[in-house]
Write a protein that holds these residues in place. Structure first.
Motif, PDB file in Angstrom:
ATOM      1  N   LYS A 287       1.293  -1.426  -0.143  1.00  0.00           N
ATOM      2  CA  LYS A 287      -0.467   0.030  -0.311  1.00  0.00           C
ATOM      3  C   LYS A 287       0.872   1.016  -0.278  1.00  0.00           C
ATOM      4  O   LYS A 287       2.021   1.255  -0.390  1.00  0.00           O
ATOM      5  CB  LYS A 287      -0.878   0.032   1.326  1.00  0.00           C
ATOM      6  CG  LYS A 287      -1.389  -0.969   1.541  1.00  0.00           C
ATOM      7  CD  LYS A 287      -3.248  -1.321   0.143  1.00  0.00           C
ATOM      8  CE  LYS A 287      -3.988  -2.186   0.162  1.00  0.00           C
ATOM      9  NZ  LYS A 287      -4.260  -2.246  -0.882  1.00  0.00           N
ATOM     10  N   ALA A 288       0.487   2.404  -0.360  1.00  0.00           N
ATOM     11  CA  ALA A 288       0.677   3.589  -0.147  1.00  0.00           C
ATOM     12  C   ALA A 288       2.021   3.906   0.694  1.00  0.00           C
ATOM     13  O   ALA A 288       3.169   4.236   0.734  1.00  0.00           O
ATOM     14  CB  ALA A 288       0.126   4.872  -0.189  1.00  0.00           C
ATOM     15  N   ALA A 289       1.989   3.057   1.665  1.00  0.00           N
ATOM     16  CA  ALA A 289       2.679   3.415   2.902  1.00  0.00           C
ATOM     17  C   ALA A 289       4.440   3.086   2.605  1.00  0.00           C
ATOM     18  O   ALA A 289       5.636   3.411   3.244  1.00  0.00           O
ATOM     19  CB  ALA A 289       2.563   3.170   5.094  1.00  0.00           C
ATOM     20  N   ASP A 290       4.059   1.751   2.783  1.00  0.00           N
ATOM     21  CA  ASP A 290       5.088   0.700   1.703  1.00  0.00           C
ATOM     22  C   ASP A 290       5.607   1.644   0.590  1.00  0.00           C
ATOM     23  O   ASP A 290       6.886   1.130   0.508  1.00  0.00           O
ATOM     24  CB  ASP A 290       4.631  -0.889   1.629  1.00  0.00           C
ATOM     25  CG  ASP A 290       3.919  -1.404   2.424  1.00  0.00           C
ATOM     26  OD1 ASP A 290       4.574  -1.804   4.117  1.00  0.00           O
ATOM     27  OD2 ASP A 290       2.462  -1.495   2.128  1.00  0.00           O
ATOM     28  N   PHE A 291       5.418   2.154  -0.557  1.00  0.00           N
ATOM     29  CA  PHE A 291       5.671   2.925  -1.839  1.00  0.00           C
ATOM     30  C   PHE A 291       6.482   4.265  -1.303  1.00  0.00           C
ATOM     31  O   PHE A 291       7.560   3.909  -2.248  1.00  0.00           O
ATOM     32  CB  PHE A 291       4.732   2.814  -2.730  1.00  0.00           C
ATOM     33  CG  PHE A 291       3.973   1.691  -3.291  1.00  0.00           C
ATOM     34  CD1 PHE A 291       5.317   0.105  -3.748  1.00  0.00           C
ATOM     35  CD2 PHE A 291       2.688   1.419  -3.374  1.00  0.00           C
ATOM     36  CE1 PHE A 291       4.394  -1.216  -4.775  1.00  0.00           C
ATOM     37  CE2 PHE A 291       2.498   0.203  -3.820  1.00  0.00           C
ATOM     38  CZ  PHE A 291       3.001  -1.123  -4.019  1.00  0.00           C
ATOM     39  N   LYS A 292       6.222   4.579  -0.747  1.00  0.00           N
ATOM     40  CA  LYS A 292       6.034   5.489   0.113  1.00  0.00           C
ATOM     41  C   LYS A 292       7.641   5.176   0.165  1.00  0.00           C
ATOM     42  O   LYS A 292       9.019   6.471   0.326  1.00  0.00           O
ATOM     43  CB  LYS A 292       5.865   6.318   1.347  1.00  0.00           C
ATOM     44  CG  LYS A 292       6.888   7.887   2.000  1.00  0.00           C
ATOM     45  CD  LYS A 292       5.288   8.896   2.589  1.00  0.00           C
ATOM     46  CE  LYS A 292       6.715   9.959   3.094  1.00  0.00           C
ATOM     47  NZ  LYS A 292       6.439  11.326   1.866  1.00  0.00           N
ATOM     48  N   LYS A 293       8.115   4.826   0.939  1.00  0.00           N
ATOM     49  CA  LYS A 293       9.539   3.483   1.335  1.00  0.00           C
ATOM     50  C   LYS A 293      10.509   3.405   0.199  1.00  0.00           C
ATOM     51  O   LYS A 293      11.819   3.580   0.843  1.00  0.00           O
ATOM     52  CB  LYS A 293       9.572   3.440   2.657  1.00  0.00           C
ATOM     53  CG  LYS A 293       8.604   3.048   4.113  1.00  0.00           C
ATOM     54  CD  LYS A 293       8.793   1.938   5.381  1.00  0.00           C
ATOM     55  CE  LYS A 293       7.947   2.242   6.063  1.00  0.00           C
ATOM     56  NZ  LYS A 293       7.390   1.905   6.781  1.00  0.00           N
ATOM     57  N   LEU A 294      10.338   2.708  -0.348  1.00  0.00           N
ATOM     58  CA  LEU A 294      10.803   1.875  -1.410  1.00  0.00           C
ATOM     59  C   LEU A 294      10.729   2.780  -2.906  1.00  0.00           C
ATOM     60  O   LEU A 294      12.153   2.862  -3.495  1.00  0.00           O
ATOM     61  CB  LEU A 294       9.243   1.356  -2.104  1.00  0.00           C
ATOM     62  CG  LEU A 294       9.771  -0.589  -1.706  1.00  0.00           C
ATOM     63  CD1 LEU A 294       8.671  -1.303  -2.271  1.00  0.00           C
ATOM     64  CD2 LEU A 294      10.961  -0.836  -1.187  1.00  0.00           C
ATOM     65  N   TYR A 295       9.617   4.171  -2.898  1.00  0.00           N
ATOM     66  CA  TYR A 295      10.731   5.254  -4.000  1.00  0.00           C
ATOM     67  C   TYR A 295      10.471   6.698  -3.147  1.00  0.00           C
ATOM     68  O   TYR A 295      10.422   7.459  -2.610  1.00  0.00           O
ATOM     69  CB  TYR A 295       9.180   5.413  -4.733  1.00  0.00           C
ATOM     70  CG  TYR A 295       8.781   4.505  -5.380  1.00  0.00           C
ATOM     71  CD1 TYR A 295       9.006   3.823  -6.882  1.00  0.00           C
ATOM     72  CD2 TYR A 295       8.420   2.758  -5.304  1.00  0.00           C
ATOM     73  CE1 TYR A 295       9.358   2.449  -7.832  1.00  0.00           C
ATOM     74  CE2 TYR A 295       7.722   2.312  -5.750  1.00  0.00           C
ATOM     75  CZ  TYR A 295       8.378   1.366  -6.814  1.00  0.00           C
ATOM     76  OH  TYR A 295       8.191   0.509  -7.331  1.00  0.00           O
ATOM     77  N   PRO A 296      11.870   7.014  -3.547  1.00  0.00           N
ATOM     78  CA  PRO A 296      12.559   8.167  -3.567  1.00  0.00           C
ATOM     79  C   PRO A 296      11.787   9.866  -3.689  1.00  0.00           C
ATOM     80  O   PRO A 296      11.420  10.640  -2.830  1.00  0.00           O
ATOM     81  CB  PRO A 296      14.168   8.467  -4.244  1.00  0.00           C
ATOM     82  CG  PRO A 296      14.565   7.028  -3.722  1.00  0.00           C
ATOM     83  CD  PRO A 296      12.579   6.396  -4.317  1.00  0.00           C
ATOM     84  N   ARG A 297      11.060   9.205  -5.089  1.00  0.00           N
ATOM     85  CA  ARG A 297      10.301  10.922  -5.138  1.00  0.00           C
ATOM     86  C   ARG A 297       8.657  10.012  -5.617  1.00  0.00           C
ATOM     87  O   ARG A 297       8.584  10.535  -6.085  1.00  0.00           O
ATOM     88  CB  ARG A 297      10.727  10.921  -6.907  1.00  0.00           C
ATOM     89  CG  ARG A 297      12.308  11.027  -7.736  1.00  0.00           C
ATOM     90  CD  ARG A 297      12.280  12.361  -6.921  1.00  0.00           C
ATOM     91  NE  ARG A 297      11.861  13.366  -7.016  1.00  0.00           N
ATOM     92  CZ  ARG A 297      12.107  14.043  -8.289  1.00  0.00           C
ATOM     93  NH1 ARG A 297      13.662  13.996  -9.207  1.00  0.00           N
ATOM     94  NH2 ARG A 297      11.470  15.441  -8.174  1.00  0.00           N
ATOM     95  N   TRP A 298       8.715   9.307  -4.544  1.00  0.00           N
ATOM     96  CA  TRP A 298       6.913   9.450  -4.507  1.00  0.00           C
ATOM     97  C   TRP A 298       6.398  10.471  -3.769  1.00  0.00           C
ATOM     98  O   TRP A 298       4.592  10.780  -4.975  1.00  0.00           O
ATOM     99  CB  TRP A 298       6.746   8.240  -3.056  1.00  0.00           C
ATOM    100  CG  TRP A 298       5.091   7.608  -2.869  1.00  0.00           C
ATOM    101  CD1 TRP A 298       4.591   8.267  -1.944  1.00  0.00           C
ATOM    102  CD2 TRP A 298       5.050   6.346  -3.478  1.00  0.00           C
ATOM    103  NE1 TRP A 298       3.645   7.414  -2.185  1.00  0.00           N
ATOM    104  CE2 TRP A 298       3.179   6.406  -2.897  1.00  0.00           C
ATOM    105  CE3 TRP A 298       4.665   6.179  -4.433  1.00  0.00           C
ATOM    106  CZ2 TRP A 298       2.227   6.116  -3.051  1.00  0.00           C
ATOM    107  CZ3 TRP A 298       3.768   5.358  -4.665  1.00  0.00           C
ATOM    108  CH2 TRP A 298       3.247   5.015  -4.411  1.00  0.00           C
ATOM    109  N   ASP A 299       6.583  11.178  -3.053  1.00  0.00           N
ATOM    110  CA  ASP A 299       5.530  12.321  -2.943  1.00  0.00           C
ATOM    111  C   ASP A 299       5.828  13.163  -4.230  1.00  0.00           C
ATOM    112  O   ASP A 299       4.738  13.932  -4.518  1.00  0.00           O
ATOM    113  CB  ASP A 299       6.231  13.834  -1.753  1.00  0.00           C
ATOM    114  CG  ASP A 299       6.557  12.370  -0.740  1.00  0.00           C
ATOM    115  OD1 ASP A 299       5.728  11.611  -0.561  1.00  0.00           O
ATOM    116  OD2 ASP A 299       7.119  12.699   0.232  1.00  0.00           O
TER     117      ASP A 299
END
Length: 447
Positions: free
Chosen positions: A386-398
């Motif tokens: 979910k989003a919280a996981d992807f935020k940790k995996l992708y530096p440009r997520w935000d």
């Protein structure tokens, strides 16, 4: 009667209020503005996650197909987003161009392949989205927007892998290469040798991949390199026959692993080595008839052998029903914000399960191994993140989420599943909750 849609494997189904097939970007815009939401887009339905699932509108790219224009000097081709890879190969070859690389399935639409970061194999070869020169999308307000690599590089990097949630792709320009020939070789070797020499084997060729055959102890290695030699006959594919053999051995000898292993070894020993030269479009793709569900994780390249060894041990100890080969590939690093290959050379490992069986127990057991090694899931293949996981995996997520909000301010492209991926609260514009109040499983499937 309700419209019924399902993905290729039949695992994901939907009953939207509308299934529409617009013929051009103008019609796409009308549908985005006026069709019941959420609006989700489908290419060929070859994803195994509920990216397309919607109770509102499913927008098909089937009528958006064909070549728009091309530049012979730059080896560029502008194509409509619904063009399937199979016809696209012949279109490009006919104008003297070739895709630099491909996966082994040619039924996807180019729009879907781009949106989910679909890829082939090769340590210096990127996924399809790395070929993007221009992108035309219809945004969440129904407006047609055009971006170019030269003038809008950040935007291209933001929307190149977009899961159909940053607008609807209508046309793209691809940077290709001159049409070419490949020499393809295939042979079998012990999996212990393959894991020991992993880096050497995977980097010694322009493109290299291998399949581990469960309960066999052996891998089938495939190497492809440029060639200027005359074409030779491509051997007849017998992948489907091999799968039938593996399935019969699985069914009859699931609880006699030693006998099963001996018989599989005997079958593997009879597989002839291959060595042939063909034009690129006659090399990459294989016929895939037996339906399956799939999980694929993209790991730091150096972690691949360790993760695969654990997946093999898990499978052969606890999941005797699994018989599909495991696919291992490499992909070059890139700069696309939601690309699983962002900023790191990658080893991709894919596990498959017969579509006639429930894949969830196997996938749920395998996923923690992939995650422990820093894996990022393929967007179109089974995962529970979910989003919280992807935020940790992708530096440009935000940054990517900020671009998405700009393109789709009313969340027209956000289904409940997409809301979970992106961390978006339901809104009356794009997210219509199920009237049954059923919570989806961790893999996004209501089971």
């Amino acid at each position: 009667m309700s419209n019924i849609w399902s993905n290729w494997s039949g695992f994901v189904t939907a009953a939207p209020r509308l299934i529409a097939s617009p013929a051009d970007a103008g019609e796409v815009g009308d549908l985005v503005r006026n069709a019941p939401g959420p609006v989700r887009v489908v290419g060929a339905g070859h994803s195994f996650t509920p990216l397309v699932k919607s109770e509102g509108t499913i927008l098909s790219l089937d009528k958006l197909e064909g070549l728009v224009s091309h530049d012979a000097e730059k080896h560029q081709a502008r194509v409509k987003a619904g063009t399937r890879l199979g016809p696209l190969m012949h279109i490009l070859h006919g104008i003297g161009q070739g895709l630099p690389n491909m996966g082994d399935i040619d039924r996807q639409a180019i729009g879907g392949a781009l949106g989910t970061a679909t890829h082939g194999s090769g340590p210096t070869l990127g996924a399809y989205h790395t070929q993007l020169e221009t992108v035309q999308i219809v945004d969440g307000l129904g407006k047609v927007r055009d971006f170019t690599r030269a003038g809008d590089q950040d935007m291209i990097h933001a929307i190149g892998v977009a899961l159909g949630a940053f607008g609807v792709l209508s046309e793209v320009t691809l940077n290709n290469i001159a049409t070419y020939r490949l020499r393809r070789r295939k042979w079998v070797l012990p999996i212990g040798d393959m894991l020991r020499d992993f880096e050497k084997m995977m980097t010694a060729h322009r493109s290299a991949e291998f399949y581990y055959i469960p309960f066999s102890g052996y891998a089938q290695f495939i190497a492809s390199d440029f060639s200027t030699e005359a074409t030779t006959t491509r051997p007849t594919d017998d992948d489907e026959g091999s799968l039938r053999t593996l399935r019969r051995l699985r069914t009859g000898l699931a609880w006699l692993p030693s006998l099963r292993r001996r018989l599989i070894l005997g079958a593997v020993a009879k597989v002839p080595a291959e060595d042939y030269v063909q034009d690129w479009l006659n090399v990459y793709a294989s016929d895939r008839q037996t339906k399956f569900n799939e999980m694929e994780y993209h790991l730091p390249f150096e972690e691949g052998p360790k993760a695969l060894a654990e997946i093999i041990a898990l499978t052969e100890k606890h999941f005797p029903e699994v018989y599909f080969p495991m696919e291992v590939r490499s992909v070059a690093a890139d700069r696309f914000w939601l690309s699983p290959f962002y900023n790191r050379p990658t080893c991709s490992i894919a596990v498959h399960h017969d579509a006639a069986s429930d894949p969830l127990p196997f996938m749920q057991a395998a996923e923690p191994i992939f995650r422990r090694y820093g894996g990022r899931p393929h967007w179109g293949k089974m995962h529970s993140l979910k989003a919280a996981d992807f935020k940790k995996l992708y530096p440009r997520w935000d940054d990517a989420m900020a671009v998405r909000r700009d393109i789709d301010p009313q969340n027209r492209f956000v289904s409940p599943y997409m809301a979970g991926l992106f961390g978006i609260e339901p809104s009356p514009f794009g997210i219509e909750p199920s009237p049954f109040g059923i919570e989806p499983s961790p893999f996004g499937i209501e089971r």
